[in-house]
Enzyme design. Structure first.
Site, mmCIF file in Angstrom:
data_model
loop_
_atom_site.group_PDB
_atom_site.id
_atom_site.type_symbol
_atom_site.label_atom_id
_atom_site.label_comp_id
_atom_site.label_asym_id
_atom_site.label_seq_id
_atom_site.Cartn_x
_atom_site.Cartn_y
_atom_site.Cartn_z
ATOM 1 N N CYS A 1 -70.781 16.799 -27.580
ATOM 2 C CA CYS A 1 -71.688 17.701 -26.882
ATOM 3 C C CYS A 1 -72.142 18.766 -27.866
ATOM 4 C CB CYS A 1 -71.064 18.389 -25.675
ATOM 5 S SG CYS A 1 -70.514 17.264 -24.412
ATOM 6 N N ARG B 1 -74.353 14.913 -31.665
ATOM 7 C CA ARG B 1 -73.067 15.171 -31.004
ATOM 8 C C ARG B 1 -72.995 14.531 -29.618
ATOM 9 N NH1 ARG B 1 -70.615 19.732 -33.586
ATOM 10 N NH2 ARG B 1 -69.319 20.053 -31.764
ATOM 11 N N TRP C 1 -72.364 14.465 -24.253
ATOM 12 C CA TRP C 1 -71.637 13.206 -24.436
ATOM 13 C C TRP C 1 -70.675 13.159 -23.257
ATOM 14 C CZ3 TRP C 1 -66.751 11.133 -25.096
ATOM 15 C CH2 TRP C 1 -66.691 9.865 -25.676
ATOM 16 N N ASN D 1 -68.393 22.458 -23.997
ATOM 17 C CA ASN D 1 -67.956 21.313 -24.801
ATOM 18 C C ASN D 1 -66.437 21.270 -24.716
ATOM 19 O OD1 ASN D 1 -67.485 19.409 -26.749
ATOM 20 N ND2 ASN D 1 -68.037 20.716 -28.472
ATOM 21 N N GLY D 2 -65.874 20.161 -24.251
ATOM 22 C CA GLY D 2 -64.419 20.063 -24.102
ATOM 23 C C GLY D 2 -64.090 19.434 -22.766
ATOM 24 N N GLU E 1 -64.216 -0.402 -43.712
ATOM 25 C CA GLU E 1 -65.377 0.496 -43.593
ATOM 26 C C GLU E 1 -66.666 -0.313 -43.398
ATOM 27 O OE1 GLU E 1 -65.801 3.460 -42.976
ATOM 28 O OE2 GLU E 1 -67.800 4.000 -43.675
ATOM 29 N N LYS F 1 -69.048 0.126 -40.204
ATOM 30 C CA LYS F 1 -70.476 0.469 -40.302
ATOM 31 C C LYS F 1 -71.310 -0.518 -39.490
ATOM 32 C CE LYS F 1 -70.671 3.754 -41.406
ATOM 33 N NZ LYS F 1 -69.544 4.543 -41.760
ATOM 34 N N GLU G 1 -70.760 0.001 -35.702
ATOM 35 C CA GLU G 1 -71.314 1.273 -35.237
ATOM 36 C C GLU G 1 -72.810 1.218 -35.020
ATOM 37 O OE1 GLU G 1 -69.306 5.216 -36.932
ATOM 38 O OE2 GLU G 1 -69.930 3.867 -38.528
ATOM 39 N N HIS H 1 -53.372 -15.925 -41.304
ATOM 40 C CA HIS H 1 -52.452 -15.632 -40.197
ATOM 41 C C HIS H 1 -53.204 -15.384 -38.890
ATOM 42 C CE1 HIS H 1 -48.992 -15.478 -42.876
ATOM 43 N NE2 HIS H 1 -49.849 -14.971 -43.746
ATOM 44 N N LYS I 1 -71.067 12.334 -33.755
ATOM 45 C CA LYS I 1 -70.675 12.568 -35.143
ATOM 46 C C LYS I 1 -69.373 13.316 -35.243
ATOM 47 C CE LYS I 1 -72.305 13.231 -39.633
ATOM 48 N NZ LYS I 1 -72.115 11.828 -40.004
HETATM 49 C C1 G6P Z 1 -66.739 10.216 -35.809
HETATM 50 C C2 G6P Z 1 -67.939 9.921 -36.673
HETATM 51 C C3 G6P Z 1 -67.501 9.251 -37.969
HETATM 52 C C4 G6P Z 1 -66.442 10.100 -38.670
HETATM 53 C C5 G6P Z 1 -65.268 10.425 -37.751
HETATM 54 C C6 G6P Z 1 -64.320 11.443 -38.377
HETATM 55 O O1 G6P Z 1 -66.178 9.017 -35.388
HETATM 56 O O2 G6P Z 1 -68.846 9.091 -35.990
HETATM 57 O O3 G6P Z 1 -68.611 9.080 -38.819
HETATM 58 O O4 G6P Z 1 -65.942 9.403 -39.784
HETATM 59 O O5 G6P Z 1 -65.765 10.984 -36.536
HETATM 60 O O6 G6P Z 1 -65.007 12.636 -38.608
HETATM 61 P P1 G6P Z 1 -64.489 13.798 -39.494
HETATM 62 O O7 G6P Z 1 -65.410 14.941 -39.234
HETATM 63 O O8 G6P Z 1 -63.073 14.082 -39.058
HETATM 64 O O9 G6P Z 1 -64.516 13.363 -40.917
#
Ligand code: G6P
Length: 614
Positions: A2, A27, A75, A101-102, A487, A491, A494, A510, A609
């Site tokens: 949020c 956010r 969100w 937010n929370g 990763e 990606k 996501e 396995h 994010k």
């Molecule tokens: C969310 C974002 C990711 C990020 C993760 C950790 O999932 O979408 O891109 O890697 O948070 O974020 P941070 O701010 O702790 O690095």
């Protein structure tokens, strides 16, 4: 999660709120809303389901007038993503408006209590308790800030809240409890801002102060007054944020993510500037809090993070073990915080948290502090909560990242971890001058090597044409490339919504091998390092079962080209540096596939994010 914003000043508030929300949309984007205090003292929220664009469209011909207001992009946690559940929420009399937010953890009992007192709720959210609580205090003639402090005392959980009241038309009150989302206060010329995050403020001001957990602020157009939630005065230092307006626009790029991928050569240089001496072959890591004696006494290093930052932490673990010969392990912050880890004052906890605000990482850091560990955090933003908890901060210096899926923050986190491992290795007497010369001479080449990887994206566009409609992908890597395989799969999931798994290649037989058939692309990270032969066997095994192997291999490796369906080449480098070169193919492959599928690359569904709730 949020995004929240508030403005009070001389200008029309609505356009500023909407502009701020557009910078905070990463956010959350389930719904959006604003409430502006009209010149006649009215304050009716305007809200829309879905992305901010829907709200902007509804307001196009009648922008609410007024110079004080608040806004929110949501969100959803409690209550679906509907317009009724959108913020701002108000009390029964429309006297106060609140953005939140929370999670109000005790909202069920609070709602029952408030309803039994006659309050009428108009949404299904936990957040709506807040304006009704404020209403009950304001009706006892309390000023908004006192009502806010009382309200903060009633709600459990972690929160960031901004409130406005018709009784105090030029005032906003914000408070923060625990670690849910940040609040940054921006100082303008006879105007003040509050927001969840810097991007919303930077077009207007670079003078900012951060609210810590347990603090509140009262802003008027002229100033900001800080207090703790018991009412005690708090003194804040206003800091100046270096801001390059160019980084906040997409420019020639179709998406922020693509722009951010392309910024990696430059930010890699920034991350090393003043830290790596390319002529003396030394590392000077500003912000690292341990003395040399403490580094030598270290028995263990634990690296934590979430998402992409967790994958950086996993790579960091390999570097620290191999370059500094100290036992190292990595863990998800969310697991670490609850597993009662055995750590003490001879443990260094390294948290990777670019936002400085991820709830699970902050909680894990709190746990590590309680157990007496020394801590360093790798973070992108000054004044954030992570930088307050840790004993020291290594700033990753990636600049603003707007795309929800991390790209340049990953590379800068990796690079910071690499520098940290080199520093620990030197201090612990593992690396001598010759070793350092070798590592640093190679680091000097890194920005150029990253640049060459970005020069031609043709291969990715071709691979996207070929594979964008496949429903599943397998990513395989060994050793230090295993986290890169994770990763790569992350990606792809996501941003393209394709199911993908990242596996250590040795695990393939396995279980995952049973998934491989002619429909399954297998992305194999196979640089020419000590594990090359082992990876080749895995590539053969996958190809023998019809799998379409996309090899990510060292430039000049023609052998792998004869086995794989496709090859992406990365520059030849030492096995230590190679993970930094594997990042770009992982990002570009996912990016081009997502674009081909018409996905919303910068704002993938359901993601945010900065994950500021558990
Ligand atoms: C969310 C974002 C990711 C990020 C993760 C950790 O999932 O979408 O891109 O890697 O948070 O974020 P941070 O701010 O702790 O690095």
């Amino acid at each position: 999660m949020c995004g929240i914003i508030g403005y009070t000043g001389r200008k029309a508030a609505a356009p500023i709120l909407l502009d701020g929300l557009s910078k905070l949309e990463y956010r959350g984007y389930d719904s959006a809303g604003i409430a502006v205090m009209s010149p006649s003292g009215e304050m009716s929220p305007r809200k829309s389901q879905g992305k901010l664009a829907a709200l902007v469209e509804t307001l196009a011909d009648r922008m609410p007038e007024g110079r004080t207001g608040i806004g929110h992009t949501r969100w959803a946690t409690h209550g679906g993503p509907t317009s009724d559940n959108a913020h701002p929420h108000t009390d029964c009399l429309n006297e106060v408006a609140v953005v939140h937010n929370g999670i109000v953890e005790n909202f069920v009992e609070l709602r029952e209590e408030l309803e039994s007192e006659g309050h009428v709720f108009s949404s299904e959210t936990d957040s709506e308790c807040i304006p009704h609580l404020l209403e009950s205090y304001i009706s006892q003639e309390m000023p908004l800030e006192e009502a806010a402090r009382k309200t903060a005392g009633r709600i459990r959980g972690a929160h960031a809240v901004v409130a406005a009241s018709r009784r105090d038309p030029n005032k906003l009150v914000a408070f923060r409890q625990g670690n849910a989302g940040g609040i940054v206060v921006g100082y303008g010329d006879r105007e003040m801002f509050v927001a969840s995050d810097l991007p919303a403020l930077l077009p207007y001001t670079s003078s900012v102060a951060y609210l810590a957990g347990g603090e509140a602020v009262v802003v008027t157009p002229e100033d900001a007054r800080y207090m703790d939630l018991d009412g005690g005065e708090v003194h804040k230092t206003v800091t100046s944020v270096p801001y390059d307006p160019v980084t906040a626009v997409k420019g020639e790029y179709k998406h922020f993510m693509l722009k951010e991928i392309h910024e990696q050569p430059e930010v890699a240089l920034d991350a090393m500037r003043g830290r790596v001496s390319f002529d003396r072959h030394t590392i000077d890591l500003d912000g690292f809090p341990l003395t040399h004696e403490e580094v030598r006494r270290l028995k263990r290093v634990v690296l934590i993070g979430m998402g992409t930052s967790m994958h950086a932490a996993m790579v960091g673990r390999y570097w620290i073990e191999s370059l500094a010969r100290v036992q190292a392990e990595s863990d998800n912050s969310s697991e670490f915080r609850y597993r009662d880890p055995v750590i003490g004052d001879d443990t260094l906890v390294v948290s990777v948290c670019q936002s400085g605000e991820t709830a699970d990482t902050l909680a894990a850091m709190g746990e590590a502090s309680l157990k007496g560990a020394r801590q360093v955090t790798l973070c992108n933003y000054e004044g954030t909560q992570a930088t307050r908890i840790a004993d020291g901060t290594i700033y990753i210096r990636s600049g603003l990242e707007i795309g929800v899926a991390g790209s340049k923050t990953f590379t800068c986190s990796l690079l910071s971890l690499y520098m940290l491992a080199l520093h620990l290795g030197v201090v612990r007497g593992v690396l001598d001058e010759r070793d350092m010369r070798r590592h640093i001479d190679e680091l000097a080449q890194l920005p150029h090597m990253l640049g060459t990887q970005l020069a031609d994206e043709g291969i990715y566009a071709r691979l996207a044409r070929k594979y964008a409609r496949r429903p599943d992908f397998l990513y395989l890597g060994r050793g230090i490339e295993y986290p890169l395989a994770m990763e790569g799969a992350l990606k792809l999931k996501e941003i393209s919504y394709i199911h993908a798994e990242g596996y250590p290649a040795g695990e393939m037989k396995h279980g995952p091998i049973s998934l491989i058939d002619e429909n399954m692309p297998v992305v194999a990270l196979i640089p020419q390092d000590a594990l090359y032969e082992k990876m080749l066997s895995n590539v053969n095994e996958a190809a023998a079962r019809g799998g379409k192997v996309v090899a990510v291999a060292t430039e000049g490796d023609s052998h792998v080209a004869s086995l794989a369906a496709d090859v992406i080449y990365v520059p030849r480098a030492s096995s230590t540096l190679t993970p930094l070169l594997m990042a770009i193919p992982m990002q570009l492959l996912a990016y081009h596939i997502a674009v081909r599928r018409g996905a919303d690359v910068d704002q993938p569904r359901n993601l945010a994010k900065s994950v500021t709730v558990e």
